[in-house]
Scaffold this active site. Structure first.
Site, PDB file in Angstrom:
ATOM      1  N   SER A  67       0.808  -1.216   0.000  1.00  0.00           N
ATOM      2  CA  SER A  67       0.000   0.000   0.000  1.00  0.00           C
ATOM      3  C   SER A  67       0.848   1.277   0.000  1.00  0.00           C
ATOM      4  O   SER A  67       1.621   1.503  -0.916  1.00  0.00           O
ATOM      5  CB  SER A  67      -0.939  -0.061   1.202  1.00  0.00           C
ATOM      6  OG  SER A  67      -1.781   1.040   1.220  1.00  0.00           O
ATOM      7  N   THR A 520      -0.454  -0.993  12.853  1.00  0.00           N
ATOM      8  CA  THR A 520       0.544  -1.167  11.791  1.00  0.00           C
ATOM      9  C   THR A 520       1.943  -0.689  12.190  1.00  0.00           C
ATOM     10  O   THR A 520       2.900  -0.944  11.485  1.00  0.00           O
ATOM     11  CB  THR A 520       0.141  -0.378  10.523  1.00  0.00           C
ATOM     12  OG1 THR A 520       0.124   1.009  10.850  1.00  0.00           O
ATOM     13  CG2 THR A 520      -1.215  -0.792   9.995  1.00  0.00           C
TER      14      THR A 520
HETATM   15  C1  16G Z   1      -4.480  -0.176   7.695  1.00  0.00           C
HETATM   16  C2  16G Z   1      -5.944  -0.276   7.358  1.00  0.00           C
HETATM   17  C3  16G Z   1      -6.610   1.080   7.407  1.00  0.00           C
HETATM   18  C4  16G Z   1      -6.357   1.762   8.718  1.00  0.00           C
HETATM   19  C5  16G Z   1      -4.885   1.782   9.043  1.00  0.00           C
HETATM   20  C6  16G Z   1      -4.694   2.241  10.462  1.00  0.00           C
HETATM   21  C7  16G Z   1      -7.064  -1.721   5.748  1.00  0.00           C
HETATM   22  C8  16G Z   1      -7.140  -2.176   4.322  1.00  0.00           C
HETATM   23  N1  16G Z   1      -6.124  -0.819   6.030  1.00  0.00           N
HETATM   24  O1  16G Z   1      -3.802   0.549   6.714  1.00  0.00           O
HETATM   25  O2  16G Z   1      -7.980   0.887   7.210  1.00  0.00           O
HETATM   26  O3  16G Z   1      -6.839   3.069   8.704  1.00  0.00           O
HETATM   27  O4  16G Z   1      -4.358   0.463   8.940  1.00  0.00           O
HETATM   28  O5  16G Z   1      -3.348   2.158  10.825  1.00  0.00           O
HETATM   29  O6  16G Z   1      -7.797  -2.175   6.606  1.00  0.00           O
HETATM   30  P1  16G Z   1      -2.901   2.280  12.323  1.00  0.00           P
HETATM   31  O7  16G Z   1      -3.546   1.143  13.090  1.00  0.00           O
HETATM   32  O8  16G Z   1      -1.416   2.204  12.273  1.00  0.00           O
HETATM   33  O9  16G Z   1      -3.375   3.609  12.822  1.00  0.00           O
HETATM   34 MG    MG Z   2      -3.836   1.065   0.355  1.00  0.00          MG
END
Ligand code: 16G
Ligand code: MG
EC number: 5.4.2.3
Length: 554
Positions: A67, A520
Site C-alpha cells: 500500500s 501497523t
Molecule cells: C491499515 C488499514 C486502514 C487503517 C490503518 C490504520 C485496511 C485495508 N487498512 O492501513 O484501514 O486506517 O491500517 O493504521 O484495513 P494504524 O492502526 O497504524 O493507525
Molecule cells: Mg492502500
C-alpha cells in the site's frame, strides 16, 4: 495428510526459510515488512489461501502489496470468497504459519488446523487462487513464492492476474465466485458503462462546462493506480482525467506523493504546485484503495485544503439520500435502511453534518474489515475512514428490488424522478466496488455526483468546516498495554488513563481526544480535536505526555 501431500509440503517449504529473529503479524490488513524478509511468509500465505479455497470451495485471492509503505517494503493479504478481507477467524492461523520455525513445525500446524476446520486434504477436485501484485520491484519474486505455496497443496492451482490495484483483485475474486466475468477488461467495462449511465441521468439544467471544473488532476502515488486510471480514462469521454505521478513517470512510489502523504502532511504532492490553484485535484495511495481530494489555494506555499474521506462520505450520503427521497416521495415503495459508518478519526464536524441530514451514524474500530462488516448490515451502507478508505454497499435484497423496479421502467416511460432515482441507484451499485474500497470507482462516483449537483470542488468543500485536529504518535515500552472499548474512544487499561484524558479534554471548547495502539506501527496514536488549531495541538501534546507517564518509554 497423505504421504504425497506431506512430501510436497516438506520439499517446497525447505526452499523458503523464515527470517531469523523476526516476529510477523497479519495485523490490520495483512503482513507488511521489508521485502527481503517476506518470501517465506508469502509462500506460507499461498498455502493458507489454498486451504481456504479448499474449505470454501471458492476462488480466493492473494494480493502482494504494501500500500502506502516505502518502495523497499512489500506485503501480502488475502481476499475471501465474497471479495472482502480474510475471515478474522483465520488470522491467528496466518500468524502461526508465518512464524513456524521449521518445515516439520509447519506440517504439524497445518495438520492441526485442517482437522479443527474439517478441511479434507484428499486432493479431490481443483480449487483456484488468483494472484495479483502492485508495481513494486519485489513483486515478481514474491509472486513466485505465493505460487509455490498455493501449488504445494494438492489440487490447488494459482492463476496469475498480473499487476493490479488491490481493489481490482478483490473485485475479480467476488465476480468469479458470483459466476460473472472477471477479467480486467470486464472491470473497466463495468465501471465505465455504469459511469456513463449516471452521466446520462444528470439533470440537464445542471450540465455546465466552465473550463476549470471540467478536468480532474490525479496524483497516482507513482504506483499501480495511475496507470490503471489512464486505461480507464480512455473509456470515458465525458470526463477529462490528467494523471501525474503515474508509475511510468520514473518517480519513487509513495515518496512525497500519494493519498497517505497528502492526508497526513496536508501539503501538495510532487508534481503539483501553484499552477494548479483552484483546480480539482485527487490523490490515490500506492495500491489505489484510498482516495482523497484536495485544493491548492493560490500562494499557499505548499499547503493544501484537504477534502478527505469524511467529505467523500458526506457527498455520497447526500446524493444517495436524495435518490431515496425521490423513490419514496410519491410512491412510498421502499423503506430502504441507509446507514453510514465512521471511525473515531472522523472529524466531529462531519459526524454533526451527517446527523443533521437525519442519518444513522455508526462507529467501529479502525480498519476496513470492521467498517465493511457494519455497513453490510444496511440496505445501503456507506463507510469511509477519514484517510480515504471506503465504499458503498448495497444489500442483495435491495439490488433485487431496484432491478425489478427498473425492469418495469424499461418497458414503459422513465420520466418520473422516482424512476430515474432507481436507475441511478442501480448504476451506483455497479460502479462502486462492492468488495472493498476502491479509489478508481470512488473517483468516478465523486465526479458524476459533482456533475449531478452542478458543484465545483469548492462548493463541495463548503458542506461543513472541519474542526482543527492534531495527530501524534508516542513510542512506549509496550503498546498492547493500551486496551480500548467503544470503537476505540475509551481506554479501559491502564486504569486511570481515561479519567486523566477526560480531565484534560474538558478544558477545551469542542475538545475531543482519544488514544489507541496502532495496528501497523509500534506506537500509540493520539488524536485531538478542538475549536482552534492551537488548542487542538495543546490538547494532543498534553495527552501524549499522559500516555508517556502511564506507559513509560523504552
Ligand atoms: C491499515 C488499514 C486502514 C487503517 C490503518 C490504520 C485496511 C485495508 N487498512 O492501513 O484501514 O486506517 O491500517 O493504521 O484495513 P494504524 O492502526 O497504524 O493507525
Ligand atoms: Mg492502500
Amino acid at each position: 495428510m497423505n504421504e504425497e501431500q506431506q512430501s510436497l509440503l516438506l520439499n517446497s517449504s525447505s526452499r523458503f526459510s523464515p527470517p531469523q529473529g523476526v516476529k510477523l503479524s497479519y495485523g490490520t490488513a495483512g503482513f507488511r515488512a521489508d521485502a527481503s524478509l517476506l518470501p517465506s511468509t508469502v509462500f506460507r500465505i499461498g498455502i493458507l489461501a489454498a486451504l481456504r479455497s479448499l474449505q470454501t470451495r471458492s476462488v480466493i485471492g492473494i494480493m502482494i502489496t504494501a500500500s502506502h509503505n516505502k518502495v523497499s517494503d512489500n506485503g501480502v493479504k488475502i481476499a475471501d470468497p465474497n471479495g472482502g478481507m480474510l475471515s478474522q477467524r483465520w488470522e491467528p492461523f496466518a500468524d502461526a504459519l508465518a512464524n513456524a520455525p521449521s518445515p516439520q513445525n509447519l506440517i504439524l500446524l497445518i495438520n492441526e488446523f485442517v482437522e479443527k476446520e474439517g478441511i479434507s486434504l484428499d486432493g479431490v477436485g481443483v480449487v483456484e487462487v488468483l494472484l495479483g501484485r502492485d508495481t513494486r520491484p519485489s513483486g515478481d519474486a514474491l509472486h513466485e513464492a505465493a505460487k509455490q505455496g498455493v501449488t504445494s497443496i494438492v489440487g490447488a492451482v494459482a492463476t496469475d492476474m498480473g499487476i493490479l490495484t488491490t481493489p481490482q483483485l478483490h473485485w475479480m475474486v467476488r465476480a468469479r465466485n458470483m459466476g460473472m466475468r472477471a477479467s480486467e477488461k470486464d472491470y473497466f467495462e463495468q465501471l465505465s458503462s455504469s459511469f456513463r449511465c449516471l452521466v446520462d441521468l444528470v439533470p440537464t439544467e445542471k450540465i455546465k462546462f466552465d473550463g476549470v471544473n471540467d478536468k480532474v488532476v490525479v496524483d497516482g502515488a507513482n504506483g499501480v493506480g495511475g496507470v490503471k486510471l489512464k486505461d480507464l480514462g480512455r473509456l470515458l469521454n465525458s470526463l477529462a482525467i490528467e494523471v501525474r505521478n503515474s508509475s511510468e513517470d520514473g518517480g519513487i512510489l509513495n515518496d512525497g506523493v500519494g493519498a497517505d502523504y497528502v492526508q497526513k502532511e496536508k501539503v501538495v504532492p510532487h508534481g503539483f504546485g501553484s499552477k494548479d490553484a483552484w483546480i480539482r485535484c485527487a490523490s490515490l495511495d500506492g495500491d489505489a484503495d484510498r482516495l482523497v481530494y484536495f485544493i491548492v489555494p493560490p500562494e499557499s506555499s505548499g499547503r493544501i485544503d484537504l477534502v478527505d474521506g469524511d467529505k467523500i462520505l458526506s457527498l455520497f450520503a447526500l446524493y444517495i439520500k436524495e435518490q431515496l427521497n425521490f423513490l419514496n416521495e410519491k410512491e412510498d415503495l421502499n423503506q430502504a435502511r441507509l446507514g453510514v459508518v465512521q471511525t473515531a478519526y472522523a472529524n466531529g464536524a462531519s459526524t454533526n453534518y451527517l446527523k443533521q441530514l437525519g442519518l444513522e451514524v455508526n462507529f467501529t474500530p479502525t480498519g476496513v474489515k470492521y467498517l465493511h462488516e457494519k455497513a453490510a448490515e444496511f440496505d445501503i451502507g456507506i463507510y469511509f475512514e477519514a484517510n480515504g478508505h471506503g465504499t458503498v454497499l448495497f444489500s442483495e435484497s435491495f439490488i433485487e428490488w431496484l432491478e425489478a423496479r427498473t425492469n418495469k421502467i424499461s418497458s414503459g416511460s422513465k420520466d418520473s424522478e422516482g424512476e430515474k432515482a432507481a436507475l441511478r441507484l442501480l448504476a451506483v451499485s455497479k460502479l462502486i466496488n462492492q468488495a472493498v474500497g476502491d479509489a478508481l470507482s470512488g473517483l468516478l462516483l465523486v465526479e458524476v455526483i459533482l456533475q449531478h449537483m452542478g458543484w465545483s470542488i469548492h462548493r463541495w468543500n463548503e458542506l461543513y468546516h472541519d474542526l482543527p485536529s492534531r495527530q501524534l504518535k508516542v513510542k512506549v515500552a509496550d503498546r498492547t498495554a493500551v486496551v480500548t472499548t467503544n470503537a476505540e474512544t475509551v481506554v479501559v487499561s491502564p486504569p486511570g488513563l481515561q479519567e486523566a484524558i477526560n480531565e484534560e479534554t474538558d478544558k477545551y471548547p469542542q475538545g475531543r481526544c482519544f488514544v489507541r495502539p496502532s495496528g501497523t506501527e509500534d506506537v500509540v496514536r493520539v488524536y485531538a480535536e478542538a475549536s482552534t488549531q492551537e488548542t487542538a495541538d495543546t490538547l494532543a501534546n498534553s495527552v501524549a505526555k499522559l500516555v508517556d507517564q502511564f506507559l513509560g518509554s523504552n
